[in-house]
Scaffold this motif. Structure first.
Motif, PDB file in Angstrom:
ATOM      1  N   GLN A 133       0.861  -1.177   0.000  1.00 36.78           N
ATOM      2  CA  GLN A 133       0.000   0.000   0.000  1.00 36.78           C
ATOM      3  C   GLN A 133       0.898   1.228   0.000  1.00 36.78           C
ATOM      4  O   GLN A 133       1.754   1.380   0.870  1.00 36.78           O
ATOM      5  N   ARG A 134       0.738   2.081  -1.005  1.00 41.03           N
ATOM      6  CA  ARG A 134       1.597   3.254  -1.149  1.00 41.03           C
ATOM      7  C   ARG A 134       1.241   4.321  -0.126  1.00 41.03           C
ATOM      8  O   ARG A 134       0.078   4.563   0.150  1.00 41.03           O
ATOM      9  N   ARG A 135       2.282   4.962   0.386  1.00 40.51           N
ATOM     10  CA  ARG A 135       2.067   6.034   1.355  1.00 40.51           C
ATOM     11  C   ARG A 135       1.499   7.298   0.686  1.00 40.51           C
ATOM     12  O   ARG A 135       0.714   8.014   1.275  1.00 40.51           O
ATOM     13  N   PRO A 143       5.192  -3.503  -5.817  1.00 44.62           N
ATOM     14  CA  PRO A 143       6.288  -2.795  -5.123  1.00 44.62           C
ATOM     15  C   PRO A 143       7.428  -2.384  -6.053  1.00 44.62           C
ATOM     16  O   PRO A 143       8.537  -2.877  -5.950  1.00 44.62           O
ATOM     17  N   GLY A 144       7.149  -1.471  -6.963  1.00 46.57           N
ATOM     18  CA  GLY A 144       8.161  -1.033  -7.921  1.00 46.57           C
ATOM     19  C   GLY A 144       8.801   0.265  -7.515  1.00 46.57           C
ATOM     20  O   GLY A 144       8.426   0.891  -6.529  1.00 46.57           O
ATOM     21  N   GLY A 145       9.776   0.692  -8.304  1.00 51.51           N
ATOM     22  CA  GLY A 145      10.442   1.958  -8.002  1.00 51.51           C
ATOM     23  C   GLY A 145      11.295   2.431  -9.159  1.00 51.51           C
ATOM     24  O   GLY A 145      11.416   1.767 -10.191  1.00 51.51           O
ATOM     25  N   MET A 146      11.886   3.581  -8.959  1.00 53.58           N
ATOM     26  CA  MET A 146      12.661   4.239 -10.005  1.00 53.58           C
ATOM     27  C   MET A 146      14.016   3.569 -10.224  1.00 53.58           C
ATOM     28  O   MET A 146      14.698   3.183  -9.267  1.00 53.58           O
ATOM     29  N   ARG A 159      16.233  -4.525  -5.645  1.00 51.41           N
ATOM     30  CA  ARG A 159      16.403  -3.493  -4.617  1.00 51.41           C
ATOM     31  C   ARG A 159      15.047  -2.974  -4.150  1.00 51.41           C
ATOM     32  O   ARG A 159      14.778  -2.869  -2.950  1.00 51.41           O
ATOM     33  N   GLU A 160      14.165  -2.648  -5.105  1.00 47.69           N
ATOM     34  CA  GLU A 160      12.871  -2.095  -4.721  1.00 47.69           C
ATOM     35  C   GLU A 160      12.039  -3.129  -3.966  1.00 47.69           C
ATOM     36  O   GLU A 160      11.336  -2.783  -3.015  1.00 47.69           O
ATOM     37  N   PHE A 161      12.123  -4.409  -4.388  1.00 46.62           N
ATOM     38  CA  PHE A 161      11.360  -5.433  -3.668  1.00 46.62           C
ATOM     39  C   PHE A 161      11.880  -5.547  -2.233  1.00 46.62           C
ATOM     40  O   PHE A 161      11.103  -5.630  -1.281  1.00 46.62           O
ATOM     41  N   GLU A 163      13.424  -3.188  -0.483  1.00 45.55           N
ATOM     42  CA  GLU A 163      13.104  -1.978   0.282  1.00 45.55           C
ATOM     43  C   GLU A 163      11.632  -1.913   0.685  1.00 45.55           C
ATOM     44  O   GLU A 163      11.296  -1.561   1.802  1.00 45.55           O
ATOM     45  N   GLU A 164      10.757  -2.234  -0.266  1.00 47.13           N
ATOM     46  CA  GLU A 164       9.329  -2.010  -0.027  1.00 47.13           C
ATOM     47  C   GLU A 164       8.599  -3.227   0.540  1.00 47.13           C
ATOM     48  O   GLU A 164       7.567  -3.078   1.190  1.00 47.13           O
ATOM     49  N   ALA A 165       9.138  -4.438   0.277  1.00 48.25           N
ATOM     50  CA  ALA A 165       8.413  -5.642   0.694  1.00 48.25           C
ATOM     51  C   ALA A 165       9.185  -6.512   1.672  1.00 48.25           C
ATOM     52  O   ALA A 165       8.667  -7.498   2.189  1.00 48.25           O
ATOM     53  N   ASP A 224      10.127   1.251   3.633  1.00 48.32           N
ATOM     54  CA  ASP A 224      10.347   2.454   2.821  1.00 48.32           C
ATOM     55  C   ASP A 224       9.032   3.207   2.610  1.00 48.32           C
ATOM     56  O   ASP A 224       8.336   3.520   3.567  1.00 48.32           O
ATOM     57  N   ASP A 225       8.647   3.473   1.351  1.00 49.81           N
ATOM     58  CA  ASP A 225       7.437   4.266   1.126  1.00 49.81           C
ATOM     59  C   ASP A 225       6.174   3.402   1.040  1.00 49.81           C
ATOM     60  O   ASP A 225       5.153   3.827   0.500  1.00 49.81           O
ATOM     61  N   ALA A 226       6.242   2.180   1.582  1.00 54.55           N
ATOM     62  CA  ALA A 226       5.063   1.300   1.649  1.00 54.55           C
ATOM     63  C   ALA A 226       4.586   1.242   3.087  1.00 54.55           C
ATOM     64  O   ALA A 226       5.390   1.166   4.008  1.00 54.55           O
TER      65      ALA A 226
END
Ligand code: RP5
Ligand code: MG
Ligand code: MG
Length: 260
Positions: A133-135, A143-146, A159-161, A163-165, A224-226
């Protein structure tokens, strides 16, 4: 002839309050002449001066639009994009009601990567994926990212997985194997609510299917931002952020082809 929806006709930013100039469906494409079109110019003050962002006035002699520009990928998966009279990239899908970069860091394409991590649920038949769930919007999402400057997309996905999951636990050995068998589902434009006339999201979507239960040994946790995490069945019809519902549709089609 795809037309974006999530980046039209909404409030763009709450503080400062910025609205999108209303763009009807039939006037979305630039090929439709529309003299009254007058988008609101906005670049969020938060992106100014950031290391991950472009300068507000890019050095036009040095910035290589449509090219790999040093460590920054400015190539679009959609097409060779045009630039306007001030030499700013033009959104290849059409009008959004906002000019400038909005809250995105890059002029033109902003590249992301989306890992769809799947498993068959305990019942033995339900295909489900890891969602966070995005903040920022409160919506559920992949859970993706830049993609960072100079980073390989394969790295971004892991990395994004992490960080976020996995609350930041990077690459614990237990799931190394998961990353070896990715299936690409999509590469292209994302109908992201942050898109503007001069800056937009693009992504590579890869499915990593856990067929051997590797993830049973892993503590999946929002980071992170999740703000929350859960497994969502692909058939749940759950509304998702940006064009992630479309990516789940592609996942279902691909999975049925390969596994039925
Ligand atoms: C979407 O935004 C992409 O599909 C990806 O999921 C995400 C990347 O942006 P952040 O999560 O870093 O905000 O367009
Ligand atoms: Mg992230
Ligand atoms: Mg993210």
């Amino acid at each position: 002839n795809f037309v974006h929806n999530k980046c039209r006709n909404a409030i763009y930013s709450k503080s400062p309050l910025v609205n999108r100039f209303p763009v009807p469906n039939e006037l979305t494409k630039w090929s439709r002449e529309w003299l009254e079109y007058s988008p609101n110019e906005f670049t969020d003050p938060n992106v100014l001066g950031k290391v991950w962002a472009d300068p507000e006035i890019p050095d036009l002699k040095k910035t290589a639009w449509n090219r790999i520009d040093g460590k920054v990928n400015r190539v679009s998966f959609v097409c060779e994009y045009a630039v306007d009279s001030s030499l700013r990239p033009i959104n290849p899908i059409g009008r959004t009601g906002i000019s400038g970069r909005g809250i995105l860091g890059r002029w033109g394409p902003n590249h992301a990567a989306d890992p769809i991590v799947t498993r068959i649920a305990e019942d033995g038949t339900t295909l489900e994926f890891v969602a966070i769930q995005r903040r920022d919007t409160g919506e559920w999402a992949i859970p993706g990212g830049m993609v960072d400057a100079g980073e390989q997309v394969s790295q971004t996905l892991r990395r994004e997985f992490a960080e976020e999951a996995m609350s930041g636990v990077v690459d614990i050995g237990a799931i190394d194997e998961l990353w070896n068998n990715g299936k690409e589902l999509y590469r292209g434009y994302v109908d992201d609510p942050r898109n503007t006339d001069n800056a937009w999201m693009e992504t590579v979507v890869i499915n990593f299917h856990d067929s051997t239960g590797l993830l049973k040994n892993v503590n999946l946790q929002a980071g992170d931002d999740a703000k929350a995490l859960r497994w969502i069945p692909v058939d749940s019809g759950e509304p998702l952020y940006a064009s992630h519902e479309h990516f789940i549709q592609l996942l279902k089609e691909n999975f049925n082809l390969n596994n039925l």
